[in-house]
Design an enzyme around this catalytic site. Structure first.
Site, PDB file in Angstrom:
ATOM      1  CD  GLN A   1      25.757  77.173  43.483  1.00  0.00           C
ATOM      2  OE1 GLN A   1      26.138  77.514  42.370  1.00  0.00           O
ATOM      3  NE2 GLN A   1      24.801  76.288  43.645  1.00  0.00           N
TER       4      GLN A   1
ATOM      5  CG  HIS B   1      30.776  76.361  47.614  1.00  0.00           C
ATOM      6  ND1 HIS B   1      30.470  76.354  46.278  1.00  0.00           N
ATOM      7  CD2 HIS B   1      30.079  75.332  48.159  1.00  0.00           C
ATOM      8  CE1 HIS B   1      29.640  75.351  46.021  1.00  0.00           C
ATOM      9  NE2 HIS B   1      29.377  74.725  47.144  1.00  0.00           N
TER      10      HIS B   1
ATOM     11  CB  CYS C   1      44.672  78.888  62.217  1.00  0.00           C
ATOM     12  SG  CYS C   1      45.736  77.639  62.984  1.00  0.00           S
TER      13      CYS C   1
ATOM     14  CB  CYS D   1      48.337  80.179  62.966  1.00  0.00           C
ATOM     15  SG  CYS D   1      47.272  80.795  64.280  1.00  0.00           S
TER      16      CYS D   1
ATOM     17  N   GLY E   1      22.285  82.855  37.723  1.00  0.00           N
ATOM     18  CA  GLY E   1      23.655  82.627  37.266  1.00  0.00           C
ATOM     19  C   GLY E   1      24.254  81.321  37.750  1.00  0.00           C
TER      20      GLY E   1
ATOM     21  CB  SER F   1      24.677  75.283  35.263  1.00  0.00           C
ATOM     22  OG  SER F   1      25.731  74.794  36.070  1.00  0.00           O
TER      23      SER F   1
END
Ligand code: ZN
Length: 278
Positions: free
Chosen positions: A103, A121, A129, A180, A220, A222
Site C-alpha cells: 500500500q 497505490h 502526464c 509534459c 505493518g 492496520s
C-alpha cells in the site's frame, strides 16, 4: 520474542511456509524504520489527504506542490530501505514468498531488491502526464523544474519538511510548473490519492499472488484500507492461513483465518523469520 518452544511465534510463522511460498501485503508500518511516518499509527495526527481535484484545477496548488517536492527532494537522500524491506527481498530470492503487494508509494521495496512488487497505490517516484499517459522519474521532472526555476531549490533549502517528505515552501507565486515534454499536459505523481480507486488491472495482479500462495502475511498494516480487506477475503475463500505482524491493533486480529498474530516491529520480526527459514 520469548523462549524457544512449540508456541514460539517465529516458529509458528515459519511453519506457514511448509506448503510453499507465501504472499505478503505491506503497509506504512514496514517503512517507519526508514523514517517515513505512519499516519495511521498511534499518536499521529489525522492524515490530511492531498486533494487531487484541487491539484488538477488550481495552478497555485500545483506551484506549491512542485516547489515542496523539489525542496523535499534535497533531503530525501537519507531515506533508505530498512531490515524489513531487505528481509522480504531475500525471502523472494529464496523462493519463500511470491512477491510483495504494498500500500506504500515510497519505492523502498524495489530499492531493497524485491522483483515482483504490486503497488496498489502507485509509486511516488514516478510522474505521469494526465493527458498522454507518458511517465518519467520524479528526479527527471525535478530537473525540468530547476531549468524553469534556477536557484529556487538552494534558496529554499531550509524550509520545514512535512510528514509526507515534501517541504512546506511559502512564496511560490512566481514558480514555473513543469509540464509534459511530449504534449504540454499537466503532470502528476503516479499515485492513487484519497478518493481515487486502485486500478483494476493492478488489483488483479495482487489477487493472482494471493491465489498462488500457501499463506498470506499482513505486515505493518492496520488493514484500514478496503483493498487490503478484499485480499484477506480472497485468502479466506481459498482456506489459506493469514499471519499478522503489526504494532497496534488491526482489523484482521479476530478473524478465524488469522493463525499467527505478532505484536511487534516489522524489521526485527522479518529478520528473525528469515533466520528461522534458513
Ligand atoms: Zn503528455
Amino acid at each position: 520474542m520469548g523462549t524457544k518452544g512449540p508456541q514460539d511465534p517465529i516458529d509458528a510463522l515459519a511453519a506457514l511456509f511448509e506448503h510453499g511460498p507465501a504472499a505478503v501485503l505491506t503497509g506504512a508500518g514496514v517503512s517507519t524504520d526508514s523514517g517515513i511516518p505512519d499516519y495511521r499509527g498511534a499518536g499521529m495526527p489525522p492524515r490530511t489527504p492531498m486533494s487531487i481535484s484541487q491539484f488538477m484545477h488550481d495552478e497555485a496548488y500545483r506551484r506549491r506542490f512542485w516547489a515542496g517536492a523539489r525542496v523535499g527532494f534535497l533531503r530525501s537522500a537519507s531515506v533508505a530501505p530498512n531490515a524489513g524491506h531487505l528481509a522480504l527481498a531475500r525471502l523472494e530470492a529464496a523462493g519463500r514468498i511470491d512477491g510483495v503487494i504494498t500500500q506504500n508509494v515510497d519505492n523502498l521495496h524495489r530499492r531493497a531488491g524485491s522483483r515482483t512488487v504490486v503497488e496498489l497505490h502507485g509509486n511516488g517516484s514516478v510522474i505521469r502526464c494526465v493527458d498522454c499517459g507518458n511517465r518519467w522519474s520524479r528526479a527527471e521532472v525535478l530537473g525540468w523544474f530547476d531549468d524553469l526555476n534556477p536557484g529556487f531549490a538552494e534558496e529554499h533549502a531550509g524550509a520545514e519538511i512535512a510528514p509526507d517528505g515534501d517541504a512546506r515552501v511559502s512564496d511560490t507565486d512566481r514558480v514555473e510548473v513543469p509540464s509534459c515534454a511530449v504534449c504540454g499536459g499537466i503532470l502528476r505523481p503516479d499515485v492513487v490519492y484519497f478518493g481515487e480507486t486502485v486500478p483494476p488491472e493492478v488489483f488483479a495482479v495482487a489477487e493472482t499472488l494471493v491465489r498462488d500462495a500457501s499463506a498470506l502475511l499482513l505486515v505493518g498494516t492496520s488493514l484500514a484500507v478496503n483493498t487490503g480487506v478484499r485480499l484477506v477475503h480472497r485468502a479466506e475463500r481459498r482456506g489459506i492461513p493469514v499471519a499478522v505482524i503489526n504494532r497496534g491493533p488491526t482489523s484482521a486480529d479476530r478473524r478465524e483465518s488469522t493463525r499467527v498474530r505478532i505484536e511487534g516491529g516489522t524489521s526485527e520480526t522479518l529478520a528473525a523469520l528469515t533466520a528461522a527459514l534458513g
